[in-house]
Design a protein around this motif. Structure first.
Motif, mmCIF file in Angstrom:
data_model
loop_
_atom_site.group_PDB
_atom_site.id
_atom_site.type_symbol
_atom_site.label_atom_id
_atom_site.label_comp_id
_atom_site.label_asym_id
_atom_site.label_seq_id
_atom_site.Cartn_x
_atom_site.Cartn_y
_atom_site.Cartn_z
ATOM 1 N N LEU A 155 -22.589 8.186 -12.511
ATOM 2 C CA LEU A 155 -22.474 9.010 -11.311
ATOM 3 C C LEU A 155 -22.531 10.502 -11.635
ATOM 4 O O LEU A 155 -22.802 11.332 -10.769
ATOM 5 N N ASP A 156 -22.273 10.842 -12.891
ATOM 6 C CA ASP A 156 -22.201 12.246 -13.301
ATOM 7 C C ASP A 156 -23.564 12.896 -13.485
ATOM 8 O O ASP A 156 -23.656 14.130 -13.534
ATOM 9 N N GLY A 178 -19.375 11.747 -8.699
ATOM 10 C CA GLY A 178 -19.231 12.135 -10.094
ATOM 11 C C GLY A 178 -18.925 13.621 -10.216
ATOM 12 O O GLY A 178 -18.705 14.322 -9.227
#
Length: 477
Positions: free
Chosen positions: A340-341, A361
Motif C-alpha cells: 500500500l506504501d 499506506g
C-alpha cells in the motif's frame, strides 16, 4: 564592421556555445531528468525466502542478488492480501480490500460447503474504474505507462491508466510455453517461454524513442511476470540442472527452481538494457512478489504457512528497491512496510498532491533515504474461505483451509488473529516467535484488548463486511 557589430556577433556566438555546452552536459548527465523512471517488477507467488538475497542456497538468483547489493533490501515487507488479485488491487488503489471489495480470486466460498459455518462476503473481481489508480496518477504526472504481463483486475489495464499493454487481461494464470492463447499477446514460435517473451516485449518498450536526451517524458514500466505461478513449467535444460543439484530442506523442487532462475535471468536482461541505454542511474527499480509462496512447493521456514494464509508465510514477501544516488547500496531495512506504501511514496517523490480518495499506506521515502518512519499498525481482513492446497504441509490453522473468515493486525512485534466462526483470538510475539507457533493470548490480556480494539475501530472506519449469517449447508463435526 564596427565595434558594436563585432560585440553583438561575439555575444551571439558566446550564448550559442554556452547553450550547446549546457545541452551536452544534460545529455551526458544520468541524473538530468527531473523525474525518475520507474520499473516495478512483480513475481507471481514467489516466497519470502525463495531468492539468494533472502537466504536460499538452492535457488540461484545472481541478478536479483546483485540488485539487492546495489539497493535496499527489506526483510519485513508485506502485501495487503495473501493472493493474487486483491494484492494487486491494493497496490494500484493504495487501499485495503474493504474499500474496493476484492478479497480473493473468483468466488469467496471455497472449500467443502459442509465445513463452512458462515456465509462469506460476495467478492468483487474487477477494480472499479472510479478508483484513481497509481498508474493514473503517474500518467497525469507526465509518465509514459506500460503494463507487460499479468493484470488480473479487469479486461485491460488500459482502463486504469496504462497506455501500453501486452499480455494483460482478466485471467490470473496461464501456461508458460507458446502457444499462450492470450488475446493481447500474439503467440510466439512453438515452445517459446513466456518469461522470456515478456522480457522481449519490455525491451522493445524500453528501446522506443522518448524525447531523449532530455527525457522530458519519464516512463513507468510495470512488469508483472506470470512466473512462478503454477502450472510449474520451465525449460528442460534448467530443470535437469536442478535435478542434479543437491537439495536444501524445504527447497528441493527442480522445476520451481528452474522457473526462479529463468525469472532471475530475465530481470538481469532488463537491468542490462537500462544500463546500455544510460537510464540506470535515473531509474527506480523495485522487485517484489504479489504474495507468499505455496508451502507444499517451497517452504519459507521459519515463517508459517504460505499463499492464501494470513500467517507470515502468506503475506511476507521479498522486496528490493534500487535508486542510485538516493538509496544507499547494500542497505537493509527491518522496518515493516506494505505494498500500500508504493502509491504515496511515488507521490512524495514527485511532489504530487494526494488524490481525493483515501490512501491507506504511507510514504516510505524517509526509509529509502536512511531515515525512519513512525511505528504503525498493519491490517488484513479476509471474510472469505480458501481451501487447503495440501492438508499435510500447508501448516494453517486447520487442515481443511488455508484461511477461514477473520482479520489480523500487526503492531510492533505483536500480531493478533481474530476468527469469526468461533470468535477465537490468537496472539503472537514475532520477535520471539516468528513462526507463530505459540498462542500467548491468555497470558497477555492487555495486549489482546489493545490490538483487538484497534482492529475493531479500523474495521468500522473501513466499513468492512463482518460475516454473521450462518451457512445452512454447514454440518457440525
Amino acid at each position: 564592421m564596427n565595434r558594436n557589430a563585432f560585440f553583438i556577433v561575439g555575444l551571439f556566438w558566446t550564448c550559442q556555445l554556452l547553450a550547446t555546452t549546457s545541452l551536452l552536459a544534460q545529455s551526458k548527465s544520468p541524473t538530468s531528468p527531473a523525474k525518475p523512471n520507474i520499473v516495478l517488477i512483480i513475481a507471481d507467488d514467489l516466497g519470502w525466502k525463495d531468492v539468494g538475497f533472502m537466504g536460499s542456497t538452492f535457488y540461484e538468483t545472481p541478478n536479483l542478488d546483485r540488485l539487492a547489493a546495489q539497493g535496499m533490501k527489506f526483510t519485513t515487507a508485506y502485501t495487503a492480501a495473501a493472493n493474487c488479485a486483491p494484492s494487486r488491487a491494493c497496490l494500484f488503489s493504495g487501499q485495503y480490500s474493504p474499500r474496493h471489495g476484492i478479497y480473493t480470486v473468483a468466488n469467496a466460498d471455497r472449500g467443502d460447503a459442509k465445513t463452512r459455518k458462515l456465509i462469506p462476503v460476495k467478492n468483487n473481481e474487477v477494480l472499479p474504474d472510479s478508483v484513481y489508480t497509481l498508474t493514473e496518477a503517474l500518467r497525469d504526472a507526465g509518465y509514459q505507462t506500460a503494463s507487460i504481463g499479468k493484470w488480473h483486475l479487469g479486461k485491460s489495464p488500459t482502463t486504469q491508466g496504462f497506455i501500453y499493454n501486452r499480455a494483460g487481461d482478466e485471467r490470473g494464470m496461464n501456461k508458460h510455453f507458446s502457444p499462450y492463447g492470450i488475446p493481447t499477446l500474439p503467440d510466439g514460435p512453438p515452445g517459446e517461454y513466456l518469461t522470456d517473451r515478456l522480457t522481449n516485449e519490455a525491451l522493445t518498450f524500453l528501446d522506443q524513442p522518448r524525447d531523449r536526451p532530455n527525457a522530458a517524458r519519464p516512463f513507468f514500466l510495470y512488469l508483472p511476470y506470470y512466473a512462478v505461478h503454477t502450472p510449474l513449467q520451465a525449460p528442460d535444460s534448467l530443470v535437469k540442472k536442478y535435478e542434479r543439484k543437491p537439495k536444501s530442506p524445504g527447497h528441493n523442487h527442480a522445476t520451481y527452481a528452474a522457473m526462479i532462475e529463468s525469472l532471475d535471468s530475465n530481470v538481469g536482461r532488463i537491468l542490462k538494457k537500462l544500463e546500455a541505454l544510460g537510464l540506470d542511474q535515473n531509474t527506480i527499480v523495485i522487485f517484489t512478489s504479489d504474495n507468499g509462496g505455496i508451502r507444499s512447493i517451497s517452504r519459507q521456514d521459519p515463517i508459517r504457512a504460505g499463499k492464501g494464509s494470513y500467517y507470515e508465510g502468506g503475506v511476507r514477501v521479498p522486496l528490493v528497491v534500487r535508486w542510485p544516488g538516493i538509496v544507499a547500496a547494500g542497505s537493509t531495512s527491518q522496518t515493516p512496510v506494505i505494498n500500500l506504501d508504493y502509491y504515496p511514496t511515488f507521490l512524495d517523490i514527485l511532489k504530487r498532491p494526494k488524490p481525493s480518495q483515501p490512501l491507506d499506506g504511507i510514504s516510505i521515502l524517509p526509509l529509502l533515504t536512511g531515515k525512519s518512519v513512525a511505528e504503525r499498525p498493519f491490517f488484513w481482513h479476509f471474510p472469505i474461505y480458501l481451501e487447503a492446497y495440501d492438508q499435510q504441509t500447508d501448516n494453517g490453522r486447520d487442515p481443511l483451509f488455508r484461511t477461514r473468515l477473520g482479520s489480523t493486525i500487526r503492531l510492533g512485534d505483536w500480531k493478533l488473529h481474530e476468527y469469526f466462526e468461533d470468535n477465537a483470538l490468537e496472539l503472537y510475539n514475532l520477535k520471539t516467535d516468528l513462526g507463530e507457533q505459540h498462542n500467548i493470548a491468555s497470558e497477555n490480556p492487555a495486549v489482546v484488548k489493545k490490538l483487538h480494539t484497534l482492529l475493531q475501530n479500523w474495521r468500522a472506519k473501513q466499513a468492512a463486511f463482518i460475516p454473521t449469517e450462518r451457512n445452512p449447508a454447514y454440518v457440525a463435526p
